[in-house]
Design a protein around this motif. Structure first.
Motif, PDB file in Angstrom:
ATOM      1  N   THR A  74       1.843 -14.563 -23.393  1.00 24.56           N
ATOM      2  CA  THR A  74       2.945 -14.032 -24.193  1.00 24.56           C
ATOM      3  C   THR A  74       3.989 -15.123 -24.390  1.00 24.56           C
ATOM      4  O   THR A  74       3.973 -16.165 -23.722  1.00 24.56           O
ATOM      5  CB  THR A  74       3.614 -12.821 -23.521  1.00 24.56           C
ATOM      6  OG1 THR A  74       4.411 -13.281 -22.415  1.00 24.56           O
ATOM      7  CG2 THR A  74       2.582 -11.819 -23.027  1.00 24.56           C
ATOM      8  N   MET A  75       4.939 -14.852 -25.280  1.00 28.72           N
ATOM      9  CA  MET A  75       5.997 -15.819 -25.557  1.00 28.72           C
ATOM     10  C   MET A  75       7.003 -15.937 -24.422  1.00 28.72           C
ATOM     11  O   MET A  75       7.850 -16.821 -24.442  1.00 28.72           O
ATOM     12  CB  MET A  75       6.716 -15.446 -26.855  1.00 28.72           C
ATOM     13  CG  MET A  75       5.866 -15.588 -28.109  1.00 28.72           C
ATOM     14  SD  MET A  75       5.358 -17.288 -28.418  1.00 28.72           S
ATOM     15  CE  MET A  75       6.911 -18.032 -28.927  1.00 28.72           C
ATOM     16  N   SER A  76       6.922 -15.074 -23.424  1.00 29.49           N
ATOM     17  CA  SER A  76       7.860 -15.164 -22.305  1.00 29.49           C
ATOM     18  C   SER A  76       7.609 -16.403 -21.449  1.00 29.49           C
ATOM     19  O   SER A  76       8.491 -16.821 -20.699  1.00 29.49           O
ATOM     20  CB  SER A  76       7.773 -13.901 -21.442  1.00 29.49           C
ATOM     21  OG  SER A  76       6.501 -13.805 -20.816  1.00 29.49           O
ATOM     22  N   ASP A  77       6.406 -16.979 -21.558  1.00 22.76           N
ATOM     23  CA  ASP A  77       6.079 -18.220 -20.851  1.00 22.76           C
ATOM     24  C   ASP A  77       5.819 -19.293 -21.902  1.00 22.76           C
ATOM     25  O   ASP A  77       4.884 -19.188 -22.694  1.00 22.76           O
ATOM     26  CB  ASP A  77       4.841 -18.019 -19.980  1.00 22.76           C
ATOM     27  CG  ASP A  77       4.576 -19.199 -19.046  1.00 22.76           C
ATOM     28  OD1 ASP A  77       4.886 -20.348 -19.443  1.00 22.76           O
ATOM     29  OD2 ASP A  77       4.044 -18.981 -17.951  1.00 22.76           O
ATOM     30  N   ARG A  78       6.634 -20.326 -21.918  1.00 21.51           N
ATOM     31  CA  ARG A  78       6.555 -21.349 -22.969  1.00 21.51           C
ATOM     32  C   ARG A  78       5.216 -22.078 -22.958  1.00 21.51           C
ATOM     33  O   ARG A  78       4.777 -22.622 -23.972  1.00 21.51           O
ATOM     34  CB  ARG A  78       7.699 -22.354 -22.827  1.00 21.51           C
ATOM     35  CG  ARG A  78       9.069 -21.730 -22.902  1.00 21.51           C
ATOM     36  CD  ARG A  78      10.169 -22.784 -22.859  1.00 21.51           C
ATOM     37  NE  ARG A  78      10.218 -23.570 -24.083  1.00 21.51           N
ATOM     38  CZ  ARG A  78      10.835 -23.164 -25.192  1.00 21.51           C
ATOM     39  NH1 ARG A  78      11.413 -21.979 -25.246  1.00 21.51           N
ATOM     40  NH2 ARG A  78      10.855 -23.947 -26.253  1.00 21.51           N
ATOM     41  N   ALA A  79       4.534 -22.069 -21.824  1.00 17.87           N
ATOM     42  CA  ALA A  79       3.254 -22.763 -21.731  1.00 17.87           C
ATOM     43  C   ALA A  79       2.142 -22.039 -22.479  1.00 17.87           C
ATOM     44  O   ALA A  79       1.108 -22.642 -22.783  1.00 17.87           O
ATOM     45  CB  ALA A  79       2.861 -22.956 -20.272  1.00 17.87           C
ATOM     46  N   SER A  80       2.324 -20.756 -22.790  1.00 19.65           N
ATOM     47  CA  SER A  80       1.274 -20.008 -23.486  1.00 19.65           C
ATOM     48  C   SER A  80       0.954 -20.643 -24.826  1.00 19.65           C
ATOM     49  O   SER A  80      -0.207 -20.768 -25.208  1.00 19.65           O
ATOM     50  CB  SER A  80       1.708 -18.550 -23.683  1.00 19.65           C
ATOM     51  OG  SER A  80       1.900 -17.891 -22.459  1.00 19.65           O
ATOM     52  N   VAL A  81       1.980 -21.036 -25.558  1.00 22.62           N
ATOM     53  CA  VAL A  81       1.776 -21.688 -26.850  1.00 22.62           C
ATOM     54  C   VAL A  81       1.128 -23.051 -26.643  1.00 22.62           C
ATOM     55  O   VAL A  81       0.283 -23.483 -27.429  1.00 22.62           O
ATOM     56  CB  VAL A  81       3.108 -21.823 -27.608  1.00 22.62           C
ATOM     57  CG1 VAL A  81       2.906 -22.536 -28.934  1.00 22.62           C
ATOM     58  CG2 VAL A  81       3.723 -20.449 -27.839  1.00 22.62           C
ATOM     59  N   GLY A  82       1.514 -23.723 -25.561  1.00 21.24           N
ATOM     60  CA  GLY A  82       0.896 -25.008 -25.247  1.00 21.24           C
ATOM     61  C   GLY A  82      -0.595 -24.893 -24.997  1.00 21.24           C
ATOM     62  O   GLY A  82      -1.366 -25.771 -25.366  1.00 21.24           O
ATOM     63  N   VAL A  83      -1.024 -23.805 -24.359  1.00 16.77           N
ATOM     64  CA  VAL A  83      -2.456 -23.574 -24.133  1.00 16.77           C
ATOM     65  C   VAL A  83      -3.184 -23.511 -25.471  1.00 16.77           C
ATOM     66  O   VAL A  83      -4.241 -24.119 -25.646  1.00 16.77           O
ATOM     67  CB  VAL A  83      -2.672 -22.280 -23.331  1.00 16.77           C
ATOM     68  CG1 VAL A  83      -4.153 -21.909 -23.296  1.00 16.77           C
ATOM     69  CG2 VAL A  83      -2.148 -22.440 -21.904  1.00 16.77           C
ATOM     70  N   ASP A  84      -2.621 -22.766 -26.427  1.00 11.86           N
ATOM     71  CA  ASP A  84      -3.237 -22.669 -27.752  1.00 11.86           C
ATOM     72  C   ASP A  84      -3.412 -24.048 -28.377  1.00 11.86           C
ATOM     73  O   ASP A  84      -4.472 -24.389 -28.899  1.00 11.86           O
ATOM     74  CB  ASP A  84      -2.367 -21.821 -28.681  1.00 11.86           C
ATOM     75  CG  ASP A  84      -2.326 -20.356 -28.303  1.00 11.86           C
ATOM     76  OD1 ASP A  84      -3.149 -19.934 -27.472  1.00 11.86           O
ATOM     77  OD2 ASP A  84      -1.467 -19.637 -28.843  1.00 11.86           O
TER      78      ASP A  84
END
Length: 450
Positions: A182-192
């Motif tokens: 989710t967007m609550s963890d900034r690393a989630s977008v980094g994983v993508d």
């Protein structure tokens, strides 16, 4: 065959659009040469009447919609464009647009008359709202308590934290379990972003033996959390960059977007298709083609491969490869007017060609998705399979096309490469040629039998 690319200079002046490809046989004997816009580029008079300062002022006026003060530089060149070779100032205007997209606008100003010959941007943006790729494995490095989102090849993902300049901060994690989806963890977008870059690299390596964007084995950097509610993604010549989308809640980090943007880098370092007119349409379609192939290659359970661009990002896809006109803007068929369109729409006919060459015409279901692809001649096309079509197009991109190539060059080069790979009279070549017939690109000198 060995295909060697050359840039040209005349009396020290760089020739823009003067790139050529020399094709040699196994013994090194030159068999043919692909000349971009023409062989003759020398000028009898190379003294400018228009100053560099005046040309820069003209270019600044051309670069509208910028926020702040741009940086401007220029170089005296021979511009080999639609009007033939002209002495020109190539002015580069770098800045940030009001929508937060960077720009590196190249404006060719005639050094004799002061007229603008053409302009093109080397920052190539995509469109859409990204999604997360789910629970995946990504390459990282380091050790507890400071793992880094940097893999062994150098793919690295950084957090811009809302900035529009700079390299950003490399994402780190204490236990090497990144994000929470989710967007609550900034690393989630980094994983993508990291997953998309690594899968794109793997696709080009395992399919074509290409070692990344530069074919050097070097990974590419990605930047995430760019700007504020920035609803786009782009390749700027060195890296991929992704905004967080509307409301900073819809990051543009889906697989097809990642594959699309990274392919812009591959195109820049092979044919160098200029981001304008027909060559720009070929450039955009190339990114759609290999973004699609990366999606099939990754075989993600949350984003299965298909011939729809951005289908997972909203109520309707951005582009439809089986029938591009379904987006309301892209043409299904080639015409001489195609080059006047925005490059995201002039890509339509080549996207259509790729679908026809892959799957053929008519109604069918592929992977549970329904398609119905017509032809521009009403003559049926039998597909050769997407792996065949992708292999032929990659070989065409890397061995045949130059910076100013158009649809006619694409047809000639693809048929030539299909013969080189699969043989004269092969069923694969017949499908490649028939698909170009199917999008109404006029026949040239190349056939599958000659």
């Amino acid at each position: 065959m060995t295909h060697t690319r050359y840039d040209r200079r005349v009396d020290g002046l760089r020739v823009v659009g003067g790139d050529i490809v020399v094709h040699s046989d196994a013994k090194g004997a030159v068999q043919r040469t692909t000349w971009g816009r023409g062989r003759a580029v020398a000028l009898s008079d190379k003294t400018p009447k228009v100053s560099a300062a005046a040309a820069q002022a003209t270019a600044r006026a051309t670069a509208t919609g910028l926020a702040g003060t741009p940086t401007v530089s220029s170089e005296l060149v021979i511009h080999n464009g639609d009007a033939g070779p002209r002495l020109a100032h190539e002015v580069v205007v770098k800045g940030i647009r009001t929508d937060q997209t960077p720009t590196a606008l190249h404006v060719a100003v005639d050094a004799k008359t002061g007229a603008v010959l053409e302009s093109w941007d080397t920052v190539t943006p995509g469109t859409g709202n990204g999604i997360h790729v789910g629970n995946v494995t990504v390459g990282t490095s380091g050790s507890a308590p400071s793992f880094q989102m940097v893999d062994a090849l150098g793919h690295r993902t950084t957090d811009l934290k809302g900035a529009t300049t700079g390299a950003g901060t490399v994402l780190t994690d204490a236990d090497d379990v990144w994000g929470n989806g989710t967007m609550s963890d900034r690393a989630s977008v980094g994983v993508d972003a990291q997953f998309g870059a690594q899968k794109t690299y793997d696709y080009f390596l395992t399919t074509f033996g290409r070692k990344g964007i530069w074919d050097t084995g070097k990974g590419a950097p990605s930047r995430v959390h760019y700007g504020n509610a920035y609803d786009n993604a782009f390749w700027d010549g060195t890296q991929m960059t992704y905004g967080d989308g509307a409301g900073n809640a819809n990051p543009l980090t889906s697989l097809d977007v990642s594959g699309h943007e990274m392919t812009h880098g591959v195109t820049e370092n092979t044919a160098g298709l200029a981001y304008r007119a027909e060559s720009g349409g070929l450039n955009e379609a190339t990114s759609d083609i290999f973004g699609t192939m990366v999606e099939f290659y990754a075989a993600s359970p949350v984003d299965a491969g298909d011939y729809l661009i951005g289908e997972e990002l909203g109520s309707a896809p951005f582009r439809y490869m089986d029938k591009p006109s379904k987006d309301g803007r892209s043409p299904d068929c080639y015409s001489s007017k195609v080059g006047r369109l925005n490059v995201h729409y002039s890509s339509g006919p080549l996207n259509h060609w790729f679908y026809l060459a892959s799957e053929g015409s008519g109604a069918k279901s592929v992977g549970g998705v329904s398609y119905n692809s017509p032809t521009c001649t009403s003559k049926a096309v039998v597909g050769a399979g997407r792996d065949v079509a992708a292999k032929v197009w990659y070989s065409t991109l890397t061995n045949e096309l130059t910076s100013r190539s158009g649809y006619a060059d694409a047809r000639e080069g693809a048929i030539r490469q299909a013969k080189a790979i699969y043989g004269k009279g092969s069923a694969q070549c017949s499908s490649i040629a028939a698909a170009f017939d199917g999008i109404a690109v006029p026949a040239g000198t190349q056939t599958c039998s000659n």
